[in-house]
Design an enzyme around this catalytic site. Structure first.
Site, PDB file in Angstrom:
ATOM      1  N   ASP A 170      -3.672  11.673  -1.407  1.00 19.47           N
ATOM      2  CA  ASP A 170      -3.945  13.113  -1.444  1.00 19.47           C
ATOM      3  C   ASP A 170      -4.356  13.526  -2.866  1.00 19.47           C
ATOM      4  O   ASP A 170      -3.648  13.222  -3.825  1.00 19.47           O
ATOM      5  CB  ASP A 170      -2.700  13.885  -0.995  1.00 19.47           C
ATOM      6  CG  ASP A 170      -2.209  13.386   0.367  1.00 19.47           C
ATOM      7  OD1 ASP A 170      -3.045  13.298   1.270  1.00 19.47           O
ATOM      8  OD2 ASP A 170      -1.019  13.055   0.509  1.00 19.47           O
ATOM      9  N   GLU A 191       0.859  -1.197   0.000  1.00 23.10           N
ATOM     10  CA  GLU A 191       0.000   0.000   0.000  1.00 23.10           C
ATOM     11  C   GLU A 191       0.890   1.240   0.000  1.00 23.10           C
ATOM     12  O   GLU A 191       1.723   1.408   0.896  1.00 23.10           O
ATOM     13  CB  GLU A 191      -0.910   0.032   1.231  1.00 23.10           C
ATOM     14  CG  GLU A 191      -1.894   1.209   1.187  1.00 23.10           C
ATOM     15  CD  GLU A 191      -2.776   1.356   2.439  1.00 23.10           C
ATOM     16  OE1 GLU A 191      -3.838   1.985   2.335  1.00 23.10           O
ATOM     17  OE2 GLU A 191      -2.382   0.864   3.517  1.00 23.10           O
ATOM     18  N   GLU A 193       5.002   4.779   3.767  1.00 22.02           N
ATOM     19  CA  GLU A 193       4.469   6.062   4.244  1.00 22.02           C
ATOM     20  C   GLU A 193       5.631   7.043   4.405  1.00 22.02           C
ATOM     21  O   GLU A 193       6.681   6.687   4.917  1.00 22.02           O
ATOM     22  CB  GLU A 193       3.746   5.840   5.586  1.00 22.02           C
ATOM     23  CG  GLU A 193       3.357   7.077   6.351  1.00 22.02           C
ATOM     24  CD  GLU A 193       2.479   8.058   5.567  1.00 22.02           C
ATOM     25  OE1 GLU A 193       1.477   7.636   4.970  1.00 22.02           O
ATOM     26  OE2 GLU A 193       2.833   9.268   5.550  1.00 22.02           O
ATOM     27  N   GLU A 205      -8.660   3.929   7.308  1.00 22.33           N
ATOM     28  CA  GLU A 205      -9.162   4.904   8.290  1.00 22.33           C
ATOM     29  C   GLU A 205      -9.888   6.077   7.602  1.00 22.33           C
ATOM     30  O   GLU A 205     -10.892   6.566   8.090  1.00 22.33           O
ATOM     31  CB  GLU A 205      -8.059   5.409   9.237  1.00 22.33           C
ATOM     32  CG  GLU A 205      -6.866   6.059   8.618  1.00 22.33           C
ATOM     33  CD  GLU A 205      -5.622   5.156   8.676  1.00 22.33           C
ATOM     34  OE1 GLU A 205      -5.760   3.929   8.871  1.00 22.33           O
ATOM     35  OE2 GLU A 205      -4.514   5.691   8.523  1.00 22.33           O
ATOM     36  N   TYR A 206      -9.388   6.489   6.424  1.00 24.67           N
ATOM     37  CA  TYR A 206     -10.061   7.569   5.703  1.00 24.67           C
ATOM     38  C   TYR A 206     -11.414   7.115   5.179  1.00 24.67           C
ATOM     39  O   TYR A 206     -12.385   7.858   5.191  1.00 24.67           O
ATOM     40  CB  TYR A 206      -9.174   8.093   4.560  1.00 24.67           C
ATOM     41  CG  TYR A 206      -8.288   9.226   5.014  1.00 24.67           C
ATOM     42  CD1 TYR A 206      -7.255   8.995   5.910  1.00 24.67           C
ATOM     43  CD2 TYR A 206      -8.509  10.527   4.592  1.00 24.67           C
ATOM     44  CE1 TYR A 206      -6.455  10.027   6.358  1.00 24.67           C
ATOM     45  CE2 TYR A 206      -7.715  11.573   5.045  1.00 24.67           C
ATOM     46  CZ  TYR A 206      -6.687  11.316   5.917  1.00 24.67           C
ATOM     47  OH  TYR A 206      -5.908  12.340   6.368  1.00 24.67           O
ATOM     48  N   GLU A 207     -11.460   5.871   4.730  1.00 27.94           N
ATOM     49  CA  GLU A 207     -12.723   5.326   4.215  1.00 27.94           C
ATOM     50  C   GLU A 207     -13.784   5.329   5.315  1.00 27.94           C
ATOM     51  O   GLU A 207     -14.939   5.702   5.073  1.00 27.94           O
ATOM     52  CB  GLU A 207     -12.467   3.899   3.718  1.00 27.94           C
ATOM     53  CG  GLU A 207     -13.668   3.237   3.093  1.00 27.94           C
ATOM     54  CD  GLU A 207     -13.285   1.907   2.423  1.00 27.94           C
ATOM     55  OE1 GLU A 207     -12.104   1.517   2.485  1.00 27.94           O
ATOM     56  OE2 GLU A 207     -14.164   1.278   1.845  1.00 27.94           O
TER      57      GLU A 207
HETATM   58  N1  SAM Z   1      -4.197   5.093   2.975  1.00 27.97           N
HETATM   59  C1  SAM Z   1      -4.642   5.660   4.227  1.00 27.97           C
HETATM   60  C2  SAM Z   1      -6.151   5.624   4.291  1.00 27.97           C
HETATM   61  O1  SAM Z   1      -6.775   5.318   3.271  1.00 27.97           O
HETATM   62  O2  SAM Z   1      -6.710   5.878   5.348  1.00 27.97           O
HETATM   63  C3  SAM Z   1      -4.112   7.092   4.424  1.00 27.97           C
HETATM   64  C4  SAM Z   1      -4.681   8.123   3.498  1.00 27.97           C
HETATM   65  S1  SAM Z   1      -3.949   9.730   3.719  1.00 27.97           S
HETATM   66  C5  SAM Z   1      -5.071  10.794   2.971  1.00 27.97           C
HETATM   67  C6  SAM Z   1      -2.642   9.710   2.517  1.00 27.97           C
HETATM   68  C7  SAM Z   1      -1.316   9.242   3.092  1.00 27.97           C
HETATM   69  O3  SAM Z   1      -0.393   9.085   2.023  1.00 27.97           O
HETATM   70  C8  SAM Z   1      -0.707  10.235   4.065  1.00 27.97           C
HETATM   71  O4  SAM Z   1      -0.346   9.577   5.257  1.00 27.97           O
HETATM   72  C9  SAM Z   1       0.514  10.774   3.311  1.00 27.97           C
HETATM   73  O5  SAM Z   1       1.572  11.126   4.172  1.00 27.97           O
HETATM   74  C10 SAM Z   1       0.857   9.585   2.435  1.00 27.97           C
HETATM   75  N2  SAM Z   1       1.590   9.967   1.208  1.00 27.97           N
HETATM   76  C11 SAM Z   1       1.253  10.942   0.339  1.00 27.97           C
HETATM   77  N3  SAM Z   1       2.136  11.001  -0.672  1.00 27.97           N
HETATM   78  C12 SAM Z   1       3.057  10.032  -0.432  1.00 27.97           C
HETATM   79  C13 SAM Z   1       4.217   9.606  -1.108  1.00 27.97           C
HETATM   80  N4  SAM Z   1       4.623  10.206  -2.232  1.00 27.97           N
HETATM   81  N5  SAM Z   1       4.932   8.596  -0.585  1.00 27.97           N
HETATM   82  C14 SAM Z   1       4.544   7.991   0.564  1.00 27.97           C
HETATM   83  N6  SAM Z   1       3.439   8.355   1.264  1.00 27.97           N
HETATM   84  C15 SAM Z   1       2.708   9.365   0.764  1.00 27.97           C
END
Ligand code: SAM
Length: 216
Positions: free
Chosen positions: A118, A44, A69, A193-195
């Site tokens: 994001d 992931e 992450e 968690e976002y879902e």
């Molecule tokens: N996947 C989780 C969820 O669905 O609940 C977290 C979603 S959160 C909106 C997006 C995560 O992706 C954040 O923790 C952010 O730091 C990480 N992220 C964004 N761009 C990234 C990158 N280029 N490499 C690694 N992590 C990244």
């Protein structure tokens, strides 16, 4: 995502070498050797606090899972959960998706999860979206023939953009859903968690699966 600075996170992660790779000196691992088996490898990108993978690793003990992450203050929660649950088939990398080739060998990954990444809605930030073509080129390299990308998001704009970007790149799309939680395929769905957050607000969840045609 709003970040709460945790000054102890770096030390904590460095003290969990069984669960997390934090140093570039350790890059280009042979992950199957590390897990000690030949099971499929599911990764992931942007794993956040790791709810999804912590649950998946319990449900599917015959699959190896890795969460990538970039923020240590976020990853620390994912690793704390893994330590408490002691899943032998779950590991994490503190790193950036842009450096995937530093962490994985060509064709090493069986499935990539891109969950609630994001959206970067401004056009000038397009290259940061994890479904931008430069990221797809990396995914193409690290996925094995027949390997798939599974994407979920609450963001309609990112979903539409991703469908266009993946299609233009030549990926074959399937199992597209505009409201995952109303579908039969949802029975086996594990929420991130976002879902969970967006579903509680009544927002639809978008989902798709994709594969590179020459890799099927
Ligand atoms: N996947 C989780 C969820 O669905 O609940 C977290 C979603 S959160 C909106 C997006 C995560 O992706 C954040 O923790 C952010 O730091 C990480 N992220 C964004 N761009 C990234 C990158 N280029 N490499 C690694 N992590 C990244």
């Amino acid at each position: 995502m709003r970040l709460r600075h945790k000054p102890w996170a770096k030390d904590y992660l460095e003290n969990q070498p069984e669960y997390v790779l934090t140093s570039l000196a350790q890059k280009q691992q042979n992950w199957r050797e590390i897990f000690g088996n030949e099971n499929p490898l599911f990764v992931e990108v942007g794993t956040g606090k790791g709810q999804f993978l912590n649950e998946m690793s319990k449900l599917y003990s015959d699959v190896n899972f890795i969460g990538l992450e970039k923020f240590e203050s976020v990853l620390v929660t994912a690793v704390e959960r893994a330590v408490a649950g002691s899943s032998p088939n779950l590991k994490f990398i503190l790193g950036n998706a842009a450096d995937l080739l530093d962490y994985f060998h060509l064709g090493e990954i069986d499935r990539l999860y891109v969950n609630f990444t994001d959206p970067w809605p401004k056009k000038r930030h397009e290259k940061r979206r994890l479904t931008y073509s430069s990221f797809l080129a990396l995914y193409e390299k690290v996925l094995r023939p027949g390997g798939e990308i599974h994407l979920k998001t609450d963001n309609q704009g990112l979903f539409e953009y991703s469908i266009e970007s993946l299609s233009q790149y030549g990926l074959m799309l399937k199992n597209i859903s505009l409201d995952l939680h109303q579908e039969e395929q949802c029975a086996k769905n594990v929420m991130t968690e976002y879902e969970e957050k967006f579903t509680k607000k009544g927002q639809p969840i978008y989902r798709l699966e994709a594969a590179f045609p020459n890799k099927i």
